[in-house]
Design an enzyme around this catalytic site. Sequence first.
Site, mmCIF file in Angstrom:
data_model
loop_
_atom_site.group_PDB
_atom_site.id
_atom_site.type_symbol
_atom_site.label_atom_id
_atom_site.label_comp_id
_atom_site.label_asym_id
_atom_site.label_seq_id
_atom_site.Cartn_x
_atom_site.Cartn_y
_atom_site.Cartn_z
ATOM 1 N N CYS A 231 -3.684 -0.657 -2.226
ATOM 2 C CA CYS A 231 -3.948 0.753 -2.502
ATOM 3 C C CYS A 231 -4.864 0.896 -3.719
ATOM 4 C CB CYS A 231 -2.613 1.439 -2.769
ATOM 5 S SG CYS A 231 -2.761 3.143 -3.310
ATOM 6 N N ASP B 78 0.861 -1.173 0.000
ATOM 7 C CA ASP B 78 0.000 0.000 0.000
ATOM 8 C C ASP B 78 0.900 1.227 0.000
ATOM 9 O OD1 ASP B 78 -2.545 1.403 0.301
ATOM 10 O OD2 ASP B 78 -1.850 1.906 2.299
ATOM 11 N N SER B 79 0.306 2.370 -0.302
ATOM 12 C CA SER B 79 1.067 3.608 -0.241
ATOM 13 C C SER B 79 1.487 3.934 1.200
ATOM 14 C CB SER B 79 0.224 4.759 -0.778
ATOM 15 O OG SER B 79 -0.978 4.851 -0.050
ATOM 16 N N CYS C 152 -11.270 3.471 -1.222
ATOM 17 C CA CYS C 152 -9.985 3.872 -0.649
ATOM 18 C C CYS C 152 -9.820 3.088 0.636
ATOM 19 C CB CYS C 152 -9.981 5.381 -0.364
ATOM 20 S SG CYS C 152 -8.546 5.925 0.594
ATOM 21 N N GLU D 158 -6.698 9.467 9.553
ATOM 22 C CA GLU D 158 -5.390 9.391 10.220
ATOM 23 C C GLU D 158 -5.348 10.275 11.467
ATOM 24 O OE1 GLU D 158 -1.957 9.375 7.770
ATOM 25 O OE2 GLU D 158 -2.740 7.693 6.622
ATOM 26 N N HIS E 281 -8.673 3.652 3.432
ATOM 27 C CA HIS E 281 -8.964 4.289 4.721
ATOM 28 C C HIS E 281 -10.461 4.318 5.041
ATOM 29 C CE1 HIS E 281 -4.872 5.847 4.335
ATOM 30 N NE2 HIS E 281 -4.939 6.352 5.541
#
Lengths: 292, 292
Positions: free
Chosen positions: B76, B13-14, B211, B179, B213
């Site tokens: 990702c 993942d990024s 995404c 985050e 997240h």
Amino acid sequence: LSELSHRSIGIFDSGIGGLTVFREISKILPREDLVYLGDTARVPYGTKSAATVTRYAIQNVRFLLKEDVKLIVVACNTASAFAVEALQKEFSIPILGVIEPGVAGALRIGGAASPDTPKPPSGSFELAKPDSHSRQLKICVIGTEGTIASEAYTKALHRRDPSVRVSGVACPLFVPLVEEGWWENEITQQIARHYLNETLDRGLDAMILGCTHYPLLKSTLRKVVGERVALVDSAEETARETALLLDKRGLLRESSARPTHRFFVTDSPERFQRVGSMLLGETLLNVRHVEI
Amino acid sequence: LSELSHRSIGIFDSGIGGLTVFREISKILPREDLVYLGDTARVPYGTKSAATVTRYAIQNVRFLLKEDVKLIVVACNTASAFAVEALQKEFSIPILGVIEPGVAGALRIGGAASPDTPKPPSGSFELAKPDSHSRQLKICVIGTEGTIASEAYTKALHRRDPSVRVSGVACPLFVPLVEEGWWENEITQQIARHYLNETLDRGLDAMILGCTHYPLLKSTLRKVVGERVALVDSAEETARETALLLDKRGLLRESSARPTHRFFVTDSPERFQRVGSMLLGETLLNVRHVEI
């Protein structure tokens, strides 16, 4: 006058935000050729470690040196916090970060702007207050996680004036909010209150905008902090410092030929042009992709 | 059973977000050894160009291959959108992105969850509606700027069902909000409404969380979209697809020895451990820094 004065000023940033520094430099030094490098392929620096940011900063300087510059401005606060000393050791060209100018500005502006001690009511027996120089200045620095965790501003403030009370608040949502264009949005104001209320409750003389994106939030921040807190714009302070330094070293460009402004980015130019034009309020031309 | 079955599953993942995919894979495949690479020195990918993201993705796969993996999951969404085809051409190992599983899930879940056409009021002369299969499904994809601009989800949905109506909404603030830990915060809900209101007004059967997240915002999104819209979690769908693929190729690990979970990051492990532990709800051990 130095023979190097015809060279460009180099400016680098993690990405787009450093355009606020670019803008102030171009305002105060309208004759200078400017070359800007935005490391958009690796942006942001604000959440990354000192070692990684320093590695990137060294690569950025190496690139700018090839563009024949006479001075380098590290527009990125995180890179200034983590890497300026390493850069100054590694390279002989003058390198200026945004921290020292911001700190000097806060001590000057914050000290001047701080309200005078109110006169005691007549008939009071209190001793006269000491003069304003010995009054403890309260300064808050806002910035990315990296900048705040580095305590670079706190250390620099205390080197100049150990009596200053410094607090630091990381505001990680401000950069994406600015890049989203939500500069004066109601939600942005709420988020700013969320980050800053506690600090404001303890009283404040000056707030250092310790991230290149934050000057764009000035009018929102003004509403949140009120009229009595000085907002210190590192971009403006750094531009002033750049002019002073060039002048002192005889490096100011004398030519009256129209100056050139060039932009390099490590990712594709498209987003930089789009968001950068919004930030600067003018169309960005002359943007080229480069791998470093 | 293939002789390669003892190898690990590689996931990249990024940065941190792919841990939602990691978590679902570890749930559905509790016997598998997992090795996770987070490219935290260059995160995020969502605002970067296809060329840059593809270059990074190739480097990530090369790294994982040295870790002796049997299959690679591109956790990702942006890398899946931009780079999966290039990766599949470049490497012979099975490589799975999150787009195709998300799309399959949306067509399955969205189709099943879409409310039945209401009966016309008695006495109405309207013709009977066609059966539910020919009813036009409305699907919205939310993701980063890069993922939405790529239209990868739209194309993949239309390859399977050209009749689906697809809209895409970039939600650039969601990643920093996650985050920051603001998963169920009032401000986050306002921002979600800001992004999604227009799309919701047009009616919706399913929303793909495009995404890594975003699964952490599920309960906030549920409040915003209401009860009738299916929320499709790409992480869950991808984990299911990974299990099916390993099974089909005889690559499932048979050993009953306790599996190992290893993490590599390209920036320092500190932030990854801190934020990652918050995301996973358990302390992340075994995180090592690596330069790729």
